[in-house]
Design a protein around this motif. Structure first.
Motif, PDB file in Angstrom:
ATOM      1  N   ARG A  53       0.820  -1.217   0.000  1.00 11.85           N
ATOM      2  CA  ARG A  53       0.000   0.000   0.000  1.00 11.85           C
ATOM      3  C   ARG A  53       0.851   1.263   0.000  1.00 11.85           C
ATOM      4  O   ARG A  53       0.453   2.285   0.559  1.00 11.85           O
ATOM      5  N   PRO A  74      -3.533   2.130   9.075  1.00 14.11           N
ATOM      6  CA  PRO A  74      -2.097   1.979   8.817  1.00 14.11           C
ATOM      7  C   PRO A  74      -1.394   1.081   9.838  1.00 14.11           C
ATOM      8  O   PRO A  74      -0.563   0.245   9.473  1.00 14.11           O
ATOM      9  N   LYS A  75      -1.729   1.253  11.111  1.00 12.99           N
ATOM     10  CA  LYS A  75      -1.044   0.443  12.127  1.00 12.99           C
ATOM     11  C   LYS A  75      -1.446  -1.023  12.050  1.00 12.99           C
ATOM     12  O   LYS A  75      -0.623  -1.908  12.263  1.00 12.99           O
ATOM     13  N   ALA A  78       0.478  -2.468   9.342  1.00 13.67           N
ATOM     14  CA  ALA A  78       1.901  -2.574   9.684  1.00 13.67           C
ATOM     15  C   ALA A  78       2.172  -3.697  10.679  1.00 13.67           C
ATOM     16  O   ALA A  78       3.316  -4.109  10.857  1.00 13.67           O
ATOM     17  N   LEU A  81       1.902  -6.886   7.916  1.00 12.30           N
ATOM     18  CA  LEU A  81       2.725  -6.959   6.726  1.00 12.30           C
ATOM     19  C   LEU A  81       3.850  -5.939   6.839  1.00 12.30           C
ATOM     20  O   LEU A  81       3.616  -4.783   7.201  1.00 12.30           O
ATOM     21  N   ALA A  82       5.085  -6.375   6.583  1.00 14.81           N
ATOM     22  CA  ALA A  82       6.233  -5.464   6.635  1.00 14.81           C
ATOM     23  C   ALA A  82       6.849  -5.388   5.258  1.00 14.81           C
ATOM     24  O   ALA A  82       6.802  -6.353   4.493  1.00 14.81           O
ATOM     25  N   ILE A  83       7.411  -4.220   4.925  1.00 13.89           N
ATOM     26  CA  ILE A  83       8.121  -4.105   3.655  1.00 13.89           C
ATOM     27  C   ILE A  83       9.484  -3.487   3.882  1.00 13.89           C
ATOM     28  O   ILE A  83       9.627  -2.548   4.652  1.00 13.89           O
ATOM     29  N   GLY A 103      11.773  -0.900  14.356  1.00 10.84           N
ATOM     30  CA  GLY A 103      10.820  -1.859  13.805  1.00 10.84           C
ATOM     31  C   GLY A 103       9.636  -2.101  14.719  1.00 10.84           C
ATOM     32  O   GLY A 103       8.620  -2.652  14.297  1.00 10.84           O
ATOM     33  N   ALA A 105       7.809   0.166  15.972  1.00 15.73           N
ATOM     34  CA  ALA A 105       6.900   1.322  15.902  1.00 15.73           C
ATOM     35  C   ALA A 105       5.413   0.945  15.847  1.00 15.73           C
ATOM     36  O   ALA A 105       4.618   1.511  16.597  1.00 15.73           O
ATOM     37  N   PRO A 106       4.998  -0.011  14.992  1.00 12.41           N
ATOM     38  CA  PRO A 106       3.544  -0.273  14.921  1.00 12.41           C
ATOM     39  C   PRO A 106       2.982  -0.915  16.185  1.00 12.41           C
ATOM     40  O   PRO A 106       1.760  -0.967  16.348  1.00 12.41           O
ATOM     41  N   GLN A 158       9.419  -6.058  13.421  1.00 12.34           N
ATOM     42  CA  GLN A 158       8.027  -5.669  13.190  1.00 12.34           C
ATOM     43  C   GLN A 158       7.086  -6.858  13.436  1.00 12.34           C
ATOM     44  O   GLN A 158       5.893  -6.670  13.613  1.00 12.34           O
TER      45      GLN A 158
ATOM     46  N   THR B 212      10.993   7.598  12.747  1.00 10.27           N
ATOM     47  CA  THR B 212      10.577   6.588  11.771  1.00 10.27           C
ATOM     48  C   THR B 212      10.644   7.163  10.362  1.00 10.27           C
ATOM     49  O   THR B 212      11.118   6.517   9.425  1.00 10.27           O
ATOM     50  N   LEU B 219       9.731   2.959   3.939  1.00  6.23           N
ATOM     51  CA  LEU B 219       9.842   2.167   5.159  1.00  6.23           C
ATOM     52  C   LEU B 219       8.945   2.749   6.253  1.00  6.23           C
ATOM     53  O   LEU B 219       8.298   2.011   7.008  1.00  6.23           O
ATOM     54  N   GLY B 222       5.528   1.658   5.652  1.00  3.95           N
ATOM     55  CA  GLY B 222       5.469   0.244   5.988  1.00  3.95           C
ATOM     56  C   GLY B 222       5.380   0.019   7.492  1.00  3.95           C
ATOM     57  O   GLY B 222       4.829  -0.980   7.945  1.00  3.95           O
ATOM     58  N   LEU B 223       5.909   0.960   8.275  1.00  4.57           N
ATOM     59  CA  LEU B 223       5.868   0.846   9.729  1.00  4.57           C
ATOM     60  C   LEU B 223       4.608   1.496  10.304  1.00  4.57           C
ATOM     61  O   LEU B 223       4.503   1.678  11.517  1.00  4.57           O
ATOM     62  N   GLY B 224       3.673   1.861   9.426  1.00  4.36           N
ATOM     63  CA  GLY B 224       2.380   2.354   9.899  1.00  4.36           C
ATOM     64  C   GLY B 224       2.324   3.852  10.154  1.00  4.36           C
ATOM     65  O   GLY B 224       1.394   4.336  10.791  1.00  4.36           O
TER      66      GLY B 224
END
Lengths: 259, 329
Positions: A53, A74-75, A78, A81-83, A103, A105-106, A158, B212, B219, B222-224
């Protein structure tokens, strides 16, 4: 019958008026290692970014474990799924351990203090990539292969069931490519993580993957097990490359010999 | 860690003492203690303390603290060690709005004029961020600095143009060319202190999100994290902080550039720790510069805005030279 980690339905991707991918349907199996292959400019990275996304869809849907990704917070996304993008930015002077902590963070509230549970996840991530001893070193002092492992540790921290990687082996020499792909294979085997990466090397992809997606200039060419995807006709269609495909003498997987 | 904390605190207290003690009229502890016991308007020393030194101290604490934090937020947001509210045109935007207001509304209400600093700072911050490539990708240090310098030059020449339209312009002109802490008593200090505290709190709150974001947009998402929301909140914090500082003291060059590297050295690489240290370091540096400015030409004074420019110029060159080529895009 294995379930799907990610499904694309009638997917259309592009930049402005330029469509890169049109009407793509595909199914990426859960708990497997998948590689996305194809010539430069065929939309491999675009497809990967869409599955995380990072870019808007022009048409169609992407389902993550059966749920429409477009509607996830978003969280939430996250945490599932990690990218790891191709060239993340290195904050100047950052230590490996501090990089990996990001990593989490979410999983953390903004004012929530760091705790032992988070620390344990990070330690495990560092151990999984074999960087425990280098945790207190600045990222900039690491070699290319070690640096890539540090980034992988970040996305491991993550703690998501699905992990996407954009060309994780680019810029690395052959031994380090083997090392990274072996690491991803092991993560999949040990934790059941679904690993999906964009790769360039067909032989290594065939050797280290359960499932391949081969894209060509006109979209999807083939999807499935390496034996079924890496064939002479498919290579001609995807890359306009005339080649013989032989069994790899080491692993028995298909091996490409260009003519 | 304790040593570094002690160092920060010691320098801070020294700066406060120096600000209260140094000046045309020397000030003794007896006077300070006397003033604390009960204000005597017939004692000239107490009058100096209450009407000159204390407002000056308050102005320095707010402006220095706010600019220190604003500099740290800006450097984190832009990943640019050369970012500074002055260099990036934010305080020029605030100055422009205040001068424009003074011209059209008259100099009647100090509160209204001070409030105008905020939309001015906000517009300039947004314009520079957009010009510097903030939306289209990852803004590099060079592009952003150039955009800021261009914006700064444009706005400051507009300020000069506006001031020249006025007959009684000299005092206003002097204030907006180089900042000073001498006018604290005329400013709504309490309100501006409140606004900068809100800015500081916001900065502390979003610090992990800025960290972040520093890993790159892909990235970070990706970490929200939502890059646009974080950038918006950071610009708001910068606006509140720079607006307060400019409304109190006028433009003060380079303070936002000097403070963050010091704060990082003393507090470590955690952005929240850096932001906790930044206001104390910012206030200390500004108060020292101010005291120095009052000592070297006594009984005249060199404005603190000039002093920070003299101190900050070499720091700018030093940081620019220590940037490695890979960081310059």
């Amino acid at each position: 019958m294995t379930s799907s980690a990610l499904q694309a339905q009638g997917l259309g991707l592009g930049y402005g008026a330029r469509r890169v991918i049109d009407g793509l349907d595909m199914d990426l199996p859960a708990g497997k290692v998948t590689a996305i292959l194809g010539p430069n400019g065929c939309g491999k990275s675009t497809l990967l970014h869409a599955m995380a996304r990072l870019i808007p869809l022009q048409a169609g849907h992407i389902l993550l474990e059966g749920q429409d990704m477009a509607r996830m917070a978003p969280k939430t996304l996250a945490r599932r799924l990690a990218i790891l993008p191709q060239a993340p930015l290195v904050p100047p002077g950052i230590l490996v351990a501090d990089l990996v902590r990001r990593g989490r963070a979410p999983w953390r509230g903004l004012l929530e203090p760091w705790n032992a549970a988070h620390a344990q996840v990070c330690d495990q991530a560092l151990a999984a990539v074999g960087l425990t001893d280098l945790a207190q070193e600045p990222l900039e002092s690491l070699s290319g292969g070690q640096r890539q492992r540090a980034w992988i540790a970040l996305v491991l921290a993550q703690a998501t069931p699905v992990l996407l990687l954009d060309e994780p082996t680019t810029w690395l020499d052959l031994p380090h490519q083997m090392e990274i792909l072996g690491l991803l294979r092991r993560l999949n085997r040990d934790n059941g993580t679904t690993v999906i990466s964009v790769l360039h090397d067909l032989n290594l992809a065939a050797r280290f993957s359960d499932h391949l997606i081969l894209l060509g200039p006109r979209g999807l060419v083939a999807a499935g097990a390496p034996d079924a995807v890496i064939t002479e006709t498919h290579l001609l269609e995807a890359f306009a490359l005339a080649a013989r495909v032989l069994p790899d003498p080491v692993s028995g997987t298909p091996m490409v010999c260009p003519l | 860690m304790a040593v570094k904390l002690g160092l920060i605190l010691l320098l801070f207290l020294l700066a406060v003492a120096l600000t209260l003690g140094v000046g045309v009229q020397g000030l003794s502890w007896q006077a300070v203690r006397g003033a604390m016991g009960g204000y005597d308007p017939n004692d000239p020393l107490q009058v100096v303390l209450a009407e000159i030194r204390l407002p000056r101290l308050a102005a320095g604490l707010i402006a220095g603290g706010a600019l220190g934090v604003a500099g740290s937020v800006m450097q984190a947001l832009t990943r640019n060690p050369l970012a500074d509210p002055g260099l990036l045109g934010v305080d020029a935007g605030a100055a422009f709005a205040v001068v424009l207001g003074a011209l059209y509304l008259g100099q009647s209400d100090a509160g209204i004029l001070a409030a105008l600093a905020f939309p001015g700072a906000a517009l300039a911050a947004m314009a520079v961020f957009l010009l510097g490539g903030g939306l289209s990708g990852e803004p590099g240090p060079i592009r952003l600095t150039l955009a800021g310098l261009a914006m700064s030059a444009l706005l400051l020449s507009l300020v000069n143009g506006l001031i020249l339209l006025r007959g009684d312009a000299l005092e206003v002109f002097r204030f907006w060319i180089a900042g000073t802490l001498a006018l604290g008593l005329q400013k709504p200090l309490l309100a501006l202190a409140g606004v900068s505290l809100v800015g500081w709190w916001l900065a502390l709150w979003i610090a992990p999100l800025l960290e972040t974001l520093a890993l790159g947009r892909g990235l970070a998402r990706g970490l929200g994290t939502s890059p646009l929301k974080v950038q918006g909140a950071a610009l708001l914090a910068i606006t509140l902080l720079t607006g307060s500082a400019v409304a109190i003291a006028g433009p003060i060059a380079f303070l936002g550039l000097i403070v963050p590297p010091l704060a990082r050295r003393l507090a470590g690489r955690n952005l929240r720790h850096e932001l906790l240290a930044a206001p104390f370091i910012g206030a200390s540096v500004l108060l020292f510069a101010d005291a120095l400015g009052r000592m070297i030409l006594a009984p005249a004074e060199v404005r603190v805005g000039v002093m920070t420019a003299i101190l900050g110029g070499p720091v700018f060159v030093w940081i620019a030279r220590s940037l490695r080529l890979g960081e310059v895009r």
